[in-house]
Structure formats: structure tokens, C-alpha cells
Motif scaffolding. Structure first.
Motif, mmCIF file in Angstrom:
data_model
loop_
_atom_site.group_PDB
_atom_site.id
_atom_site.type_symbol
_atom_site.label_atom_id
_atom_site.label_comp_id
_atom_site.label_asym_id
_atom_site.label_seq_id
_atom_site.Cartn_x
_atom_site.Cartn_y
_atom_site.Cartn_z
ATOM 1 N N ALA A 48 37.517 58.063 97.876
ATOM 2 C CA ALA A 48 37.353 57.248 96.428
ATOM 3 C C ALA A 48 38.629 56.113 96.565
ATOM 4 O O ALA A 48 40.240 56.777 96.407
ATOM 5 C CB ALA A 48 37.932 58.096 95.120
ATOM 6 N N VAL A 395 40.938 61.546 97.813
ATOM 7 C CA VAL A 395 40.952 59.792 96.611
ATOM 8 C C VAL A 395 41.896 59.504 97.555
ATOM 9 O O VAL A 395 43.450 60.472 97.386
ATOM 10 C CB VAL A 395 41.726 61.091 94.880
ATOM 11 C CG1 VAL A 395 42.087 60.284 94.561
ATOM 12 C CG2 VAL A 395 40.696 61.499 94.288
ATOM 13 N N ASN A 424 34.584 48.865 93.710
ATOM 14 C CA ASN A 424 34.875 50.220 93.255
ATOM 15 C C ASN A 424 33.569 50.668 92.432
ATOM 16 O O ASN A 424 33.387 49.064 91.847
ATOM 17 C CB ASN A 424 36.388 50.118 92.491
ATOM 18 C CG ASN A 424 36.802 50.611 93.627
ATOM 19 O OD1 ASN A 424 37.845 49.195 93.526
ATOM 20 N ND2 ASN A 424 37.432 51.532 94.405
ATOM 21 N N ASP A 427 32.512 56.130 89.307
ATOM 22 C CA ASP A 427 32.677 57.403 90.097
ATOM 23 C C ASP A 427 34.045 57.671 91.474
ATOM 24 O O ASP A 427 35.051 58.931 91.295
ATOM 25 C CB ASP A 427 31.412 57.851 91.320
ATOM 26 C CG ASP A 427 30.007 57.674 90.329
ATOM 27 O OD1 ASP A 427 30.424 58.033 89.413
ATOM 28 O OD2 ASP A 427 29.135 57.588 91.288
ATOM 29 N N ASP A 428 34.413 56.292 91.476
ATOM 30 C CA ASP A 428 36.019 56.447 91.960
ATOM 31 C C ASP A 428 36.973 56.756 91.246
ATOM 32 O O ASP A 428 37.944 58.112 91.441
ATOM 33 C CB ASP A 428 36.192 55.354 92.880
ATOM 34 C CG ASP A 428 35.353 54.431 94.106
ATOM 35 O OD1 ASP A 428 34.844 55.717 94.122
ATOM 36 O OD2 ASP A 428 35.015 53.083 93.907
ATOM 37 N N TYR A 429 36.529 56.504 90.190
ATOM 38 C CA TYR A 429 37.627 56.962 88.572
ATOM 39 C C TYR A 429 37.376 58.481 88.466
ATOM 40 O O TYR A 429 38.620 58.894 88.153
ATOM 41 C CB TYR A 429 37.556 55.620 87.633
ATOM 42 C CG TYR A 429 37.445 54.961 88.438
ATOM 43 C CD1 TYR A 429 39.683 54.343 88.708
ATOM 44 C CD2 TYR A 429 37.060 53.491 88.795
ATOM 45 C CE1 TYR A 429 39.852 52.845 89.140
ATOM 46 C CE2 TYR A 429 37.091 52.385 89.990
ATOM 47 C CZ TYR A 429 38.759 52.209 89.998
ATOM 48 O OH TYR A 429 39.339 50.640 90.391
ATOM 49 N N LYS A 431 36.724 60.787 89.895
ATOM 50 C CA LYS A 431 36.810 61.708 90.859
ATOM 51 C C LYS A 431 38.211 62.056 91.172
ATOM 52 O O LYS A 431 38.805 63.130 91.482
ATOM 53 C CB LYS A 431 36.718 61.182 92.743
ATOM 54 C CG LYS A 431 36.469 61.453 93.662
ATOM 55 C CD LYS A 431 36.304 61.481 95.355
ATOM 56 C CE LYS A 431 36.532 62.081 97.254
ATOM 57 N NZ LYS A 431 35.644 61.573 97.228
#
Length: 451
Positions: A48, A395, A424, A427-429, A431
Motif C-alpha cells: 500500500a 504498508v 492510489n 484499499d491502500d488506506y 490496509k
């Protein structure tokens, strides 16, 4: 490189750059979500990556354009040097000139990065001290949250030459621009005490860590009113991240990287040097002396010996890329800002914390408080936790330690700097949120990482 692009380079080889429109035409075919995924398909999908602010990103189409420039050089270096390099860099400078609303292309030099630009400006300041134009004890002002390399450059150039460096202590978390303005005025008064003159003010546009958008126009106006000789804006993050207009900002020197938020490959930055009333620019020189020495900073910077100049030649390709998005770079900035604030607020709510500043003092990066129970008690704790998040959870996010002030108990001492760029996803955030929640649930503290 296509012949059409070649022709475009040669057609725009005019000193004043007038044939390049101030607002490049947006693409009639907007980029799709799947095309964005393809452009950034070289990213590690297991991570992420919410740290665009540190190193930026470069899409595949611009990497391909860079590769074409590299092959063009390798195919026939002499032809490239005599026929292509100067023309290509001039086109990049002209596009940057229009992008930042400078008066003239001579005000724009291309250098490797903002750190190089800072060295150029501070080297010039050191010469003024050594050659007697400035008096020992005269002051250079900078923000406490200035980038670490800029602080080291102060040591290397200004302090060694006899200058006095005064720091502006900024509050964090910060609640308003008024807090910054107030501290800036106090520091100016300290700098002017004992009859000393403030010769240079170094002001960040977007501080790196913690990240806050600084009211540069207001601070520069204060400098003019208080008799500060010159102002240098270190805006490493600004292009593609916040509004940049040389005429409105009014700085003497201004630098920004194009590899952080403008999609260029590393490394490229511009250094703006405002022309004086006589129509000339300041006597700045590149730290690397080549046979171009004395021909002006822009020319000196365009040749510092045999090296890879391709990153400085792909600005037209970067411009084409951003114009595939709705609203071009302005649209990208707006959407990144809105998304990063939304994600920051989501994380703060999930962890019961707060943002490090109001939304209007954020650009494409936001500081988000981490749960107090993680026990972040030092800079090394923050670095070790960052490494743990990378290694154990996939991350990538920088962390900041904010020491508690005297009398403070139970305050947030750890903040994450999250970025948002076009690649981005939500889901990156999520995670990141889930990783921190998991650490909290198992009773983790930074003490678990020591030893």
C-alpha cells in the motif's frame, strides 16, 4: 521519439518561448481507470504505497519517453549534444515557465532536485558574507520544519561564512495560518535585534515533515515590509500538489521538484530566479563548474558534464500525461486533495485521533494522528514502526514523532503522513487502518521493537 515530437522541439526553439501556449490543450480522450493501472503497473502491488510525497511516481508512458531520449544519446552522443540537448532543455524550461507563470524563460533553470537549488542559493549567500557585502552576524531566517538537507546546507554555507541562522518555531498540530504568521513575525524581530539585518528568508511552501501548507504569499509580504533582502521558497512538493504562480507569490528564488507530484522520473527540479529592475537575474552559479561557467545559471545547469539528462527532457511528455486527466494538473490537484483529506479523516475516526492541521492547510498530503497506546516516544520509535509496517503489513508510510510539550499528558506523539496520487485506491488506506488496528488489538507498543 516520433518525428512529430522532434518537429515540436525544433518549432519551439525560441528564446522567449512564446509559441508554446500558456495552457496546453487538454486531451480529447480522458484517461481511464484501466489505463491508469497500466501506467503504474510496475508498482509493487503487494505494498500500500501511500507515500508519494517522498519519491513521487513515474508512469510507463513517461518512462518510455525517457528511454527514447537515452537511446537517442547513446546512438550518437555528439549529435545529441550539439543538436538535441540544448533545444530539448529549452523546451522543458519554457513549459515550466508557462506552468508557473514566470515572466521569462531566463528566470527558469533546471537542476537535479530542490536540494541542489537550495545549495545554489545558499552558496550565493555565503559568497555575500565572505566578500563583505553582508556583515558577520547578519541573519538568514528559516522555518524549524525546514527539510533536513536544507538545514545541513545552512551549516555548510551560511554558518561557516559568518552568518547567523535564526529558526522560526512552528506549532504542531497547527490550527490556523495566524499561528504561523505570529511565530514568523517574532522570529523576524529576533533576527533584527542588535542591529543585524535579515539578508535571506528561506520559507517552505509545503513542509515535508510534518507536512503543512505554509501561507507563503503572506510571509513574503511581511518580509518586504520588514526589509528582508531576499526570499527563497523551498517548495520541493509544490508543482502538481498546490497552487504555484511566480507573479502572485513574489519570491526572489523558488524551487520545486517535478519528480514528486508532476510525474517526471528522478531527478528534475526547477529553480526560478526573478529578474531585477534592470532585466537581469542574480549572479547565481551551479555548484558543479563546467565550461559553461559565467553564461548564466540556466546555461550552466544545462551542462554539468557527461551525465544522463533524460529526466530533464521529458517535461513535454509529463505535460501530455497530466492533460489526459479531467481538468489537467488542476483537476489532479483538486481530486488528490479531496481524497487525501477524506482518507485522513477516515483514519482519524477509526483510531480516535485527529488530523495535524485543518483541511485548507493540506495539499495532497495529510498528517494523521496514530493511537497513543502505540507508545511512539522518539524519532527512532517512529522509524522502527515505519519499518515494521513495511515488512509485516506491506504498508509504506512515513511516521513523525511529535514530542510532548511540558505538562502535556496522554497527547498524540505519533503522526503518519499519508499521500494521495492518481494510482492510489481506497484499499491502500484500509490496509493501513487495519494494520494499526491489529497492532492495537494485540497490545503492541514500540518497546516491542527495541533490542
Amino acid at each position: 521519439m516520433s518525428s512529430a515530437t522532434d518537429n515540436h522541439i525544433h518549432e519551439n526553439n525560441h528564446h522567449n518561448g512564446s509559441c508554446i501556449p500558456k495552457k496546453p490543450k487538454l486531451s480529447s480522450s480522458l484517461i481511464t481507470a484501466s489505463e491508469i493501472e497500466t501506467e503504474f503497473g510496475h508498482h509493487d502491488t503487494s505494498v500500500a504505497r501511500i507515500n508519494n510525497g517522498s519519491f513521487g511516481c513515474c508512469p510507463a508512458s513517461i518512462i518510455a519517453a525517457q528511454h527514447r531520449w537515452q537511446l537517442r544519446y547513446l546512438r550518437q552522443p555528439d549529435h545529441f549534444y550539439f543538436n538535441d540537448l540544448k533545444t530539448g532543455i529549452l523546451q522543458s524550461r519554457t513549459l515550466i515557465k508557462d506552468l508557473v507563470n514566470a515572466d521569462h524563460v531566463d528566470e527558469i533553470s533546471i537542476v537535479d532536485n530542490a536540494t541542489t537549488a537550495a545549495a545554489i542559493v545558499l552558496q550565493h549567500t555565503a559568497w555575500n558574507f565572505r566578500e563583505g557585502r553582508f556583515q558577520k552576524g547578519d541573519v538568514v531566517l528559516m522555518l524549524h520544519y525546514a527539510y533536513g538537507a536544507v538545514k545541513k546546507s545552512m551549516e555548510a554555507y551560511v554558518t561557516r561564512a559568518g552568518g547567523n541562522v535564526v529558526e522560526v518555531p512552528l506549532p504542531f498540530p497547527v490550527n490556523s495560518n495566524d499561528e504561523i504568521v505570529s511565530e514568523f513575525r517574532k522570529a523576524l524581530e529576533r533576527g533584527k535585534s542588535n542591529g543585524n539585518r535579515v539578508r535571506l528568508a528561506v520559507i517552505d511552501h509545503v513542509t515535508s515533515m510534518p507536512c503543512v501548507v505554509i501561507p507563503v504569499k503572506e510571509l513574503i509580504q511581511i518580509c518586504r515590509e520588514e526589509g528582508v533582502d531576499q526570499v527563497f521558497v523551498d517548495a520541493a512538493h509544490s508543482i502538481g500538489c498546490t497552487d504555484v504562480d511566480m507573479k502572485e507569490i513574489g519570491a526572489d528564488f523558488y524551487t520545486s521538484n517535478l519528480h514528486k507530484w508532476f510525474f517526471c522520473p528522478p531527478s528534475i527540479a526547477f529553480l526560478y530566479t526573478r529578474r531585477n529592475s534592470k532585466g537581469s537575474v542574480s549572479d547565481l552559479h551551479h555548484p558543479v563548474v563546467s565550461h559553461e561557467y559565467g553564461n548564466g545559471l540556466a546555461v550552466e545547469s544545462a551542462w554539468i558534464g557527461t551525465r544522463d539528462y533524460s529526466a530533464q527532457l521529458v517535461v513535454p511528455a509529463a505535460m501530455e500525461f497530466v492533460n489526459r486527466f479531467e481538468g489537467g494538473i488542476e483537476g489532479i490537484k483538486k481530486r488528490n486533495h479531496e481524497a487525501v483529506v477524506e482518507m485522513g479523516e477516515m483514519l482519524a475516526k477509526a483510531w480516535g485521533t485527529r488530523l495535524g492541521s485543518p483541511a485548507h492547510m493540506c495539499a495532497s498530503m495529510v498528517m494523521v494522528g496514530l493511537p497513543v497506546c502505540l507508545g511512539i516516544g522518539s524519532d527512532s520509535d517512529a522509524l522502527e514502526l515505519r519499518t515494521h509496517l513495511r515488512d509485516a503489513f506491506g504498508v509504506e508510510v512515513p511516521l513523525y514523532y511529535r514530542p510532548p510539550r511540558e505538562g502535556e499528558v496522554g497527547v498524540i506523539t505519533g503522526y503518519a503522513r499519508i499521500s494521495h496520487q492518481v494510482y492510489n485506491k481506497v484499499d491502500d488506506y484500509y490496509k493501513f487502518r487495519d494494520a494499526v488496528n491489529q497492532l492495537v488489538q494485540i497490545g503492541f507498543t514500540c518497546a516491542d521493537l527495541s533490542g
